[in-house]
Design a protein around this motif. Structure first.
Motif, PDB file in Angstrom:
ATOM      1  N   PHE A 108       3.283  -5.329   3.343  1.00 17.04           N
ATOM      2  CA  PHE A 108       3.938  -4.866   2.120  1.00 17.04           C
ATOM      3  C   PHE A 108       4.149  -6.026   1.150  1.00 17.04           C
ATOM      4  O   PHE A 108       3.967  -5.879  -0.060  1.00 17.04           O
ATOM      5  CB  PHE A 108       5.275  -4.211   2.455  1.00 17.04           C
ATOM      6  CG  PHE A 108       6.015  -3.692   1.260  1.00 17.04           C
ATOM      7  CD1 PHE A 108       5.580  -2.550   0.606  1.00 17.04           C
ATOM      8  CD2 PHE A 108       7.133  -4.352   0.768  1.00 17.04           C
ATOM      9  CE1 PHE A 108       6.257  -2.067  -0.511  1.00 17.04           C
ATOM     10  CE2 PHE A 108       7.810  -3.886  -0.345  1.00 17.04           C
ATOM     11  CZ  PHE A 108       7.361  -2.736  -0.981  1.00 17.04           C
ATOM     12  N   ARG A 109       4.521  -7.205   1.683  1.00 12.79           N
ATOM     13  CA  ARG A 109       4.729  -8.374   0.829  1.00 12.79           C
ATOM     14  C   ARG A 109       3.452  -8.708   0.066  1.00 12.79           C
ATOM     15  O   ARG A 109       3.477  -8.955  -1.138  1.00 12.79           O
ATOM     16  CB  ARG A 109       5.163  -9.574   1.684  1.00 12.79           C
ATOM     17  CG  ARG A 109       5.496 -10.830   0.860  1.00 12.79           C
ATOM     18  CD  ARG A 109       5.665 -12.039   1.742  1.00 12.79           C
ATOM     19  NE  ARG A 109       4.392 -12.468   2.294  1.00 12.79           N
ATOM     20  CZ  ARG A 109       3.491 -13.197   1.639  1.00 12.79           C
ATOM     21  NH1 ARG A 109       3.717 -13.572   0.386  1.00 12.79           N
ATOM     22  NH2 ARG A 109       2.359 -13.551   2.219  1.00 12.79           N
ATOM     23  N   GLN A 110       2.326  -8.689   0.757  1.00 16.03           N
ATOM     24  CA  GLN A 110       1.065  -9.010   0.089  1.00 16.03           C
ATOM     25  C   GLN A 110       0.654  -7.906  -0.880  1.00 16.03           C
ATOM     26  O   GLN A 110       0.031  -8.177  -1.904  1.00 16.03           O
ATOM     27  CB  GLN A 110      -0.025  -9.248   1.138  1.00 16.03           C
ATOM     28  CG  GLN A 110       0.218 -10.489   1.985  1.00 16.03           C
ATOM     29  CD  GLN A 110      -0.968 -10.852   2.850  1.00 16.03           C
ATOM     30  OE1 GLN A 110      -2.111 -10.812   2.387  1.00 16.03           O
ATOM     31  NE2 GLN A 110      -0.718 -11.221   4.099  1.00 16.03           N
ATOM     32  N   LEU A 111       1.021  -6.679  -0.554  1.00 19.67           N
ATOM     33  CA  LEU A 111       0.703  -5.565  -1.455  1.00 19.67           C
ATOM     34  C   LEU A 111       1.439  -5.708  -2.780  1.00 19.67           C
ATOM     35  O   LEU A 111       0.832  -5.583  -3.854  1.00 19.67           O
ATOM     36  CB  LEU A 111       1.055  -4.237  -0.785  1.00 19.67           C
ATOM     37  CG  LEU A 111       0.810  -2.970  -1.611  1.00 19.67           C
ATOM     38  CD1 LEU A 111      -0.675  -2.790  -1.902  1.00 19.67           C
ATOM     39  CD2 LEU A 111       1.363  -1.744  -0.885  1.00 19.67           C
ATOM     40  N   VAL A 112       2.745  -5.979  -2.742  1.00 19.75           N
ATOM     41  CA  VAL A 112       3.525  -6.082  -3.981  1.00 19.75           C
ATOM     42  C   VAL A 112       3.162  -7.342  -4.764  1.00 19.75           C
ATOM     43  O   VAL A 112       3.364  -7.406  -5.975  1.00 19.75           O
ATOM     44  CB  VAL A 112       5.051  -6.030  -3.700  1.00 19.75           C
ATOM     45  CG1 VAL A 112       5.428  -4.696  -3.085  1.00 19.75           C
ATOM     46  CG2 VAL A 112       5.493  -7.175  -2.802  1.00 19.75           C
ATOM     47  N   ARG A 113       2.620  -8.356  -4.102  1.00 20.26           N
ATOM     48  CA  ARG A 113       2.198  -9.579  -4.787  1.00 20.26           C
ATOM     49  C   ARG A 113       0.744  -9.495  -5.229  1.00 20.26           C
ATOM     50  O   ARG A 113       0.178 -10.475  -5.718  1.00 20.26           O
ATOM     51  CB  ARG A 113       2.387 -10.793  -3.862  1.00 20.26           C
ATOM     52  CG  ARG A 113       3.850 -11.101  -3.568  1.00 20.26           C
ATOM     53  CD  ARG A 113       3.988 -12.409  -2.830  1.00 20.26           C
ATOM     54  NE  ARG A 113       5.388 -12.737  -2.583  1.00 20.26           N
ATOM     55  CZ  ARG A 113       5.820 -13.885  -2.059  1.00 20.26           C
ATOM     56  NH1 ARG A 113       4.925 -14.820  -1.735  1.00 20.26           N
ATOM     57  NH2 ARG A 113       7.088 -14.102  -1.862  1.00 20.26           N
ATOM     58  N   ASP A 114       0.144  -8.327  -5.054  1.00 21.92           N
ATOM     59  CA  ASP A 114      -1.233  -8.083  -5.458  1.00 21.92           C
ATOM     60  C   ASP A 114      -2.212  -9.018  -4.746  1.00 21.92           C
ATOM     61  O   ASP A 114      -3.226  -9.430  -5.311  1.00 21.92           O
ATOM     62  CB  ASP A 114      -1.389  -8.204  -6.984  1.00 21.92           C
ATOM     63  CG  ASP A 114      -2.672  -7.537  -7.479  1.00 21.92           C
ATOM     64  OD1 ASP A 114      -3.144  -6.586  -6.823  1.00 21.92           O
ATOM     65  OD2 ASP A 114      -3.219  -7.976  -8.498  1.00 21.92           O
ATOM     66  N   GLU A 115      -1.890  -9.312  -3.504  1.00 24.57           N
ATOM     67  CA  GLU A 115      -2.799 -10.119  -2.691  1.00 24.57           C
ATOM     68  C   GLU A 115      -3.684  -9.172  -1.876  1.00 24.57           C
ATOM     69  O   GLU A 115      -3.885  -9.355  -0.669  1.00 24.57           O
ATOM     70  CB  GLU A 115      -2.012 -11.061  -1.790  1.00 24.57           C
ATOM     71  CG  GLU A 115      -1.170 -12.067  -2.564  1.00 24.57           C
ATOM     72  CD  GLU A 115      -0.257 -12.896  -1.675  1.00 24.57           C
ATOM     73  OE1 GLU A 115      -0.265 -12.688  -0.432  1.00 24.57           O
ATOM     74  OE2 GLU A 115       0.471 -13.742  -2.209  1.00 24.57           O
ATOM     75  N   VAL A 116      -4.171  -8.152  -2.557  1.00 24.49           N
ATOM     76  CA  VAL A 116      -4.983  -7.123  -1.912  1.00 24.49           C
ATOM     77  C   VAL A 116      -6.202  -6.836  -2.776  1.00 24.49           C
ATOM     78  O   VAL A 116      -6.286  -7.286  -3.920  1.00 24.49           O
ATOM     79  CB  VAL A 116      -4.162  -5.819  -1.715  1.00 24.49           C
ATOM     80  CG1 VAL A 116      -3.009  -6.052  -0.756  1.00 24.49           C
ATOM     81  CG2 VAL A 116      -3.654  -5.284  -3.055  1.00 24.49           C
ATOM     82  N   GLU A 117      -7.131  -6.089  -2.226  1.00 24.52           N
ATOM     83  CA  GLU A 117      -8.331  -5.716  -2.971  1.00 24.52           C
ATOM     84  C   GLU A 117      -8.865  -4.393  -2.450  1.00 24.52           C
ATOM     85  O   GLU A 117      -8.644  -4.033  -1.291  1.00 24.52           O
ATOM     86  CB  GLU A 117      -9.397  -6.805  -2.836  1.00 24.52           C
ATOM     87  CG  GLU A 117      -9.819  -7.083  -1.401  1.00 24.52           C
ATOM     88  CD  GLU A 117     -10.775  -8.256  -1.305  1.00 24.52           C
ATOM     89  OE1 GLU A 117     -11.284  -8.692  -2.349  1.00 24.52           O
ATOM     90  OE2 GLU A 117     -11.010  -8.747  -0.176  1.00 24.52           O
TER      91      GLU A 117
END
Length: 201
Positions: A108-117
């Motif tokens: 979730f932390r990476q999702l909200v920080r847009d560390e996703v693709e």
């Protein structure tokens, strides 16, 4: 979903459907449902043209469904599901325990920080999903945030790829899979960005 007659339809499967009746459903409403089911059976037995059964389909996809009849469509869908082992893959996918790679909180932390693709399902082997994957039917989570997808040849990705192929072949009958976005016929999922490995000097 709640249909126009107020009768709840859920827990649908490839070959099953369940209707739930509440105390507020009148005899008239469930009687209408039974009547419509018998009407569909009549249309199937008579092998009615799809334009008579699903006019919206033939209007929107005339090249695909315009000259088709109901029995041919049903037979095609059944043959596809049987040949691709759709039901078997679904059972195998839910029998497999996914590999947890990171915690829900980290995903979730990476999702909200847009560390996703966004990644095509066809290229998502061994990727870590950022959101849950919930196919309908059966409406049960297949993967949770932070879990790995597994091998491309594994049942999870093979099942999703089979759904993708079905949706391409049968427009208008697409599946609803939470965590998957269908972009022009290609299934996309949100995965954590892979960290680039530093080159050794």
């Amino acid at each position: 979903f709640l249909d126009t007659r107020g009768i709840i339809n859920e827990k649908s499967g490839a070959y099953s459907i369940l209707f739930l009746f509440s105390m507020g459903i009148t005899k008239g409403k469930w009687g209408t449902l039974i009547t419509e089911l018998f009407e569909f059976k009549r249309l199937y037995d008579e092998n009615a043209p799809l334009g008579e059964v699903f006019p919206d389909l033939t209007d929107k996809w005339p090249d695909r469904y315009g000259s088709m009849k109901l029995q041919a469509l049903v037979a095609e869908m059944h043959a596809f599901k049987k040949d691709r082992r759709m039901c078997g893959l679904l059972q195998e996918a839910f029998s497999l325990l996914p590999e947890p790679a990171v915690t829900y909180a980290e995903a979730f932390r990476q999702l909200v920080r847009d560390e996703v693709e966004q990644v095509p399902v066809a290229k998502a082997a061994n990727r870590i999903v950022a959101t849950g994957i919930v196919p309908y039917p059966p409406g049960i989570p297949l993967m949770a945030p932070g879990e790995r997808t597994g091998q491309k040849s594994g049942p999870v990705l093979q099942y999703l790829l089979t759904l993708q192929e079905f949706d391409r072949r049968c427009p208008g009958f697409e599946h609803d899979t939470h965590g998957i976005e269908n972009i022009k016929g290609e299934y996309m999922m949100i995965c954590l960005k892979e960290k680039k490995k530093e080159k050794k000097r």
